[in-house]
Scaffold this motif. Structure first.
Motif, mmCIF file in Angstrom:
data_model
loop_
_atom_site.group_PDB
_atom_site.id
_atom_site.type_symbol
_atom_site.label_atom_id
_atom_site.label_comp_id
_atom_site.label_asym_id
_atom_site.label_seq_id
_atom_site.Cartn_x
_atom_site.Cartn_y
_atom_site.Cartn_z
ATOM 1 N N SER A 303 6.926 12.280 43.482
ATOM 2 C CA SER A 303 8.202 12.407 42.780
ATOM 3 C C SER A 303 9.039 11.197 43.163
ATOM 4 C CB SER A 303 8.894 13.703 43.190
ATOM 5 O OG SER A 303 10.180 13.797 42.630
ATOM 6 N N GLU A 304 9.352 10.352 42.168
ATOM 7 C CA GLU A 304 9.959 9.056 42.480
ATOM 8 C C GLU A 304 11.206 8.784 41.641
ATOM 9 O OE1 GLU A 304 8.635 4.369 43.081
ATOM 10 O OE2 GLU A 304 7.253 5.763 42.113
ATOM 11 N N ALA A 305 12.321 8.615 42.322
ATOM 12 C CA ALA A 305 13.574 8.182 41.694
ATOM 13 C C ALA A 305 13.978 9.066 40.515
ATOM 14 C CB ALA A 305 13.480 6.725 41.264
ATOM 15 N N ASN A 306 13.847 10.376 40.695
ATOM 16 C CA ASN A 306 14.351 11.345 39.728
ATOM 17 C C ASN A 306 15.752 11.773 40.122
ATOM 18 O OD1 ASN A 306 11.766 11.957 38.112
ATOM 19 N ND2 ASN A 306 11.104 12.300 40.229
ATOM 20 N N LEU A 307 16.485 12.333 39.165
ATOM 21 C CA LEU A 307 17.800 12.904 39.437
ATOM 22 C C LEU A 307 17.707 14.419 39.290
ATOM 23 C CD1 LEU A 307 20.846 12.875 39.922
ATOM 24 C CD2 LEU A 307 21.160 12.366 37.479
ATOM 25 N N PHE A 308 17.871 15.132 40.404
ATOM 26 C CA PHE A 308 17.794 16.585 40.417
ATOM 27 C C PHE A 308 19.198 17.150 40.613
ATOM 28 C CE2 PHE A 308 13.598 15.258 42.021
ATOM 29 C CZ PHE A 308 12.755 15.993 41.196
ATOM 30 N N ILE A 309 19.691 17.875 39.617
ATOM 31 C CA ILE A 309 20.986 18.541 39.723
ATOM 32 C C ILE A 309 20.734 20.041 39.810
ATOM 33 C CG2 ILE A 309 23.226 18.919 38.655
ATOM 34 C CD1 ILE A 309 22.880 16.296 37.172
ATOM 35 N N ALA A 310 20.973 20.600 40.967
ATOM 36 C CA ALA A 310 20.712 22.024 41.179
ATOM 37 C C ALA A 310 21.656 22.880 40.349
ATOM 38 C CB ALA A 310 20.859 22.358 42.660
ATOM 39 N N PRO A 311 21.245 24.103 40.023
ATOM 40 C CA PRO A 311 22.144 25.008 39.291
ATOM 41 C C PRO A 311 23.354 25.375 40.141
ATOM 42 C CG PRO A 311 20.187 26.170 40.060
ATOM 43 C CD PRO A 311 19.933 24.720 40.315
ATOM 44 N N ILE A 312 24.416 25.766 39.479
ATOM 45 C CA ILE A 312 25.638 26.135 40.194
ATOM 46 C C ILE A 312 25.387 27.316 41.121
ATOM 47 C CG2 ILE A 312 27.985 27.014 39.904
ATOM 48 C CD1 ILE A 312 28.107 25.449 37.270
ATOM 49 N N HIS A 334 5.369 14.651 47.654
ATOM 50 C CA HIS A 334 6.189 13.620 48.288
ATOM 51 C C HIS A 334 7.351 13.224 47.390
ATOM 52 C CE1 HIS A 334 3.310 12.993 51.543
ATOM 53 N NE2 HIS A 334 2.356 13.037 50.639
ATOM 54 N N SER A 335 8.507 13.036 47.991
ATOM 55 C CA SER A 335 9.715 12.592 47.298
ATOM 56 C C SER A 335 10.081 11.205 47.801
ATOM 57 C CB SER A 335 10.864 13.570 47.563
ATOM 58 O OG SER A 335 12.081 13.069 47.049
ATOM 59 N N VAL A 336 10.210 10.268 46.847
ATOM 60 C CA VAL A 336 10.519 8.874 47.186
ATOM 61 C C VAL A 336 11.725 8.428 46.349
ATOM 62 C CG1 VAL A 336 9.657 6.511 47.256
ATOM 63 C CG2 VAL A 336 8.078 8.420 47.653
ATOM 64 N N ARG A 337 12.833 8.135 46.977
ATOM 65 C CA ARG A 337 14.031 7.599 46.312
ATOM 66 C C ARG A 337 14.636 8.563 45.282
ATOM 67 N NH1 ARG A 337 13.746 2.750 43.413
ATOM 68 N NH2 ARG A 337 11.594 3.165 42.788
ATOM 69 N N ASP A 338 14.316 9.845 45.380
ATOM 70 C CA ASP A 338 14.963 10.834 44.504
ATOM 71 C C ASP A 338 16.433 10.992 44.902
ATOM 72 O OD1 ASP A 338 12.730 11.555 42.919
ATOM 73 O OD2 ASP A 338 12.014 12.951 44.452
ATOM 74 N N VAL A 339 17.249 11.423 43.932
ATOM 75 C CA VAL A 339 18.654 11.723 44.189
ATOM 76 C C VAL A 339 18.885 13.208 43.928
ATOM 77 C CG1 VAL A 339 21.014 11.370 43.359
ATOM 78 C CG2 VAL A 339 19.531 9.400 43.753
ATOM 79 N N VAL A 354 1.953 8.608 51.272
ATOM 80 C CA VAL A 354 2.258 8.959 49.889
ATOM 81 C C VAL A 354 1.210 8.323 48.991
ATOM 82 C CG1 VAL A 354 3.956 8.844 48.048
ATOM 83 C CG2 VAL A 354 4.714 9.049 50.419
ATOM 84 N N ARG A 355 0.496 9.155 48.276
ATOM 85 C CA ARG A 355 -0.560 8.647 47.390
ATOM 86 C C ARG A 355 0.043 7.852 46.246
ATOM 87 N NH1 ARG A 355 -4.828 12.519 44.114
ATOM 88 N NH2 ARG A 355 -5.774 10.879 42.826
#
Length: 391
Positions: A303-312, A334-339, A354-355
């Protein structure tokens, strides 16, 4: 010194030229491109700035990235140009001019476009032949309210610019197969797009929502798939990668998921991975209910450089794992540079490296900073191309 009268004459001469230039499509497009060009993702930058894209539709085949690679096998001197003029459907004896005739009956390299806006209600799933491109740019094409799309034992397929929604389960029955021959097709669950033993597939700029089962399934040994620039919304189960926990052949599956918009009102499977490997990059996650990305049976994820906005309210955790005593130590998430925003969190695999996707030159692309994701995905889904040159 120029007199006031001379100035008036000169201005009257040039004013119509200036006005004409301001309102020509090319000028409008050039102005818009200057504003948005830097924000376009690498796929869109390849073809959207071209004001002649309608006459050069086939440029699109050179724009794909990720595991599908370039789709140049879909173009060439032997390309068949086909236009859908009839929205009706006959699953066994399709008429020329219908979508099924172009996608299932005609064999070889086929590029399908549509004469006008239309809604197509398929009587049975549409089985798409190898080397077929379905290109909905420039019109509003909806495949809805019954059967939808299946890529079955086929390769080199592009699906672009279609709205697919309200797909329903189908009982077994006869249907025109992807080789132009009638076959018996078993029960179908009601997915928008289902891949079965398919390879080299590019699914780009489609809008998918509100289907009886899922929006996209990649199953039974399917591989080398790129899912890009799509808008997935209003759905419980969104995307499944891998048939079931017993189908070991899916360990060779490779899927790129890039520049997509997930949400609003998506519950789970964005994607869910079984076996195989998924590179999930530069996607916009607009909340979830159960989870965003999950898996079972030894999945591998970067998972690379995604934007995850959690629910309220509710679950803030991005990931979900179905573990058993036999596979607990074989996870690679693996999470790399995610926000992460609004309290979102990501449980990573501890230890190990990280593969990498290990893309070839034609598959590779630069993953942008996650801070750019809103801009990179702002045109996700089927584009509303104007009647001039802008798309």
């Amino acid at each position: 010194m120029v007199s006031q009268g001379t100035n008036s004459i000169i201005w009257r001469f040039f004013l119509p030229i200036v006005i004409a230039s301001l309102f020509t499509p090319n000028f409008i497009y050039a102005k818009q491109s200057k504003i948005i060009g830097l924000k376009m993702n690498v796929i869109d930058r390849c073809w959207r700035p071209n004001p002649e894209w309608r006459r050069q539709r086939y440029q699109l085949a050179t724009c794909s990235v990720g595991y599908a690679g370039k789709m140049t096998n879909n173009i060439g001197d032997d390309l068949i140009h086909y236009k859908v003029i009839d929205p009706t459907d006959d699953p066994i004896n399709p008429r020329p001019g219908t979508l099924r005739y172009g996608a299932s009956v005609i064999q070889g390299k086929v590029w399908i476009k549509f004469q006008r806006d239309m809604k197509i209600r398929l009587e049975k799933p549409l089985l798409i032949s190898s080397f077929t491109t379905i290109d909905g740019r420039g019109v509003n094409v909806n495949i809805a309210d019954n059967a939808c799309l299946m890529i079955y034992k086929a390769t080199n397929i592009i699906i672009h610019g279609i709205r697919i929604h309200h797909c329903k389960a189908q009982a077994p029955g006869m249907v025109m197969g992807p080789n132009g021959k009638v076959i018996t097709l078993g029960q179908v669950d009601g997915d928008a797009i289902r891949l079965v033993t398919a390879s080299k597939i590019w699914i780009d700029h489609n809008t998918l929502y509100d289907c009886e089962d899922g929006l996209l399934d990649v199953t039974r040994g399917s591989t080398n798939v790129t899912v890009s620039n799509n808008w997935f919304r209003d759905q419980d189960k969104v995307m499944l990668l891998g048939h079931d926990d017993g189908y070991v052949r899916d360990q060779d599956m490779k899927v790129t998921v890039v520049y997509n918009h997930f949400g609003p009102n998506c519950n789970q499977r964005m994607p869910r991975i079984r076996y195989g490997y998924a590179h999930v990059a530069n996607n916009f996650y607009q909340g979830w209910l159960q989870y965003a990305i999950g898996g079972s049976t030894e999945p591998s994820l970067k998972s690379e450089a995604n934007l995850f906005i959690a629910p309220i309210a509710g679950n803030k955790e991005v990931t979900w794992r179905k573990s058993t005593h036999t596979n607990m130590n074989k996870w690679e998430f693996h999470s790399v540079r995610d926000v992460f925003e609004n309290g979102a969190s990501f449980t990573e695999t501890k230890g190990g490296h990280v593969r990498k996707p290990n893309y070839s030159i034609e598959q590779s692309f630069e993953v942008s900073d996650a801070k750019s994701v809103r801009s990179l995905t702002m045109w996700s889904g089927a584009l509303r191309c104007s009647k001039t040159s802008i798309c």
